[in-house]
Write a protein that holds these residues in place. Sequence first.
Motif, PDB file in Angstrom:
ATOM      1  N   HIS A  71      23.865  -1.587  -3.911  1.00 48.86           N
ATOM      2  CA  HIS A  71      24.683  -0.588  -4.507  1.00 48.86           C
ATOM      3  C   HIS A  71      24.214   1.053  -3.943  1.00 48.86           C
ATOM      4  CE1 HIS A  71      26.710   1.811  -7.640  1.00 48.86           C
ATOM      5  NE2 HIS A  71      27.725   1.405  -6.903  1.00 48.86           N
ATOM      6  N   SER A  77      32.676   0.800  -4.159  1.00 44.79           N
ATOM      7  CA  SER A  77      32.174   0.279  -5.173  1.00 44.79           C
ATOM      8  C   SER A  77      32.951   0.639  -6.590  1.00 44.79           C
ATOM      9  CB  SER A  77      30.766   0.610  -5.515  1.00 44.79           C
ATOM     10  OG  SER A  77      30.414   2.090  -5.574  1.00 44.79           O
ATOM     11  N   ALA A 104      28.990  -0.783  -1.954  1.00 47.93           N
ATOM     12  CA  ALA A 104      28.180  -1.693  -2.250  1.00 47.93           C
ATOM     13  C   ALA A 104      28.169  -2.675  -1.131  1.00 47.93           C
ATOM     14  CB  ALA A 104      28.528  -2.183  -3.538  1.00 47.93           C
ATOM     15  N   LEU A 154      26.072  -9.141  -5.227  1.00 45.67           N
ATOM     16  CA  LEU A 154      25.628  -7.789  -5.118  1.00 45.67           C
ATOM     17  C   LEU A 154      24.157  -7.702  -4.587  1.00 45.67           C
ATOM     18  CD1 LEU A 154      26.456  -4.838  -5.230  1.00 45.67           C
ATOM     19  CD2 LEU A 154      25.085  -5.033  -7.584  1.00 45.67           C
TER      20      LEU A 154
END
Length: 173
Positions: A38, A59, A45, A35
Motif C-alpha cells: 500500500h 486505494s 495499492a 494486499l
Amino acid sequence: SPLQYFYFDPQVANDLTEDQDEDWQDLNLFVPASLIEHEDEKAEALLRLPSNEVVRVRSTGLMKVEAQEMEGVNDILHLNNFSEMSLIHTLRTRYHQDHIYTWVGPILVAINPYKWAPGLYSVNTMMKYNNKSESDLPPHLFAIVDTAYQSFISEVGSGKPVNQSIIISGESG
C-alpha cells in the motif's frame, strides 16, 4: 502478519493491459485479492488476484473482505458488511461450492448450475424439508414449497382462507 484481502474492482485498476479485456474484468469482478503493498503517498495499492496476477489499483474506497465472506453464507443478510461486492462474491463462492441456492432473508436466489445435480430434487431431499423451519437446513426450493404448503393448510384449517401466491421470477436457461 496475516494476509489482508480486499475486493478487486476493475473500475479502480490502473494500467490494465489489452489481455485484461471486458471478459477478464467480468471474471475478476469483486474477487478477494490479497494486499501486497500500500503506497499512501500515491493512494495506490498492489493486489494479488486469485489467478496470481498482480494489479495496481487506486486505494481510496478499497473494501476489506471479512473472514465470514471468504466462505460464503447461507443467508446474505447475515453478512456483517453487506454490499454489492459481498453479495456477488457470496453468490459466486456458493456456486463454486455447488450450493446453487442462497437466502436473502425470505427470498431464495437460485443460480443455474448448468450441470446435473444428483439427489438435489430426490424424495429423500424433499422429506428432509418436510415440516422444518427454513433456518434448520441449507437453502433449497423445497424449503419455500414446504413453508407455502404449511401456511396454506393452516389458513384452510382456520376457516378463513386467505389468497396466497408465490412469485417465481428470473431468466430461463
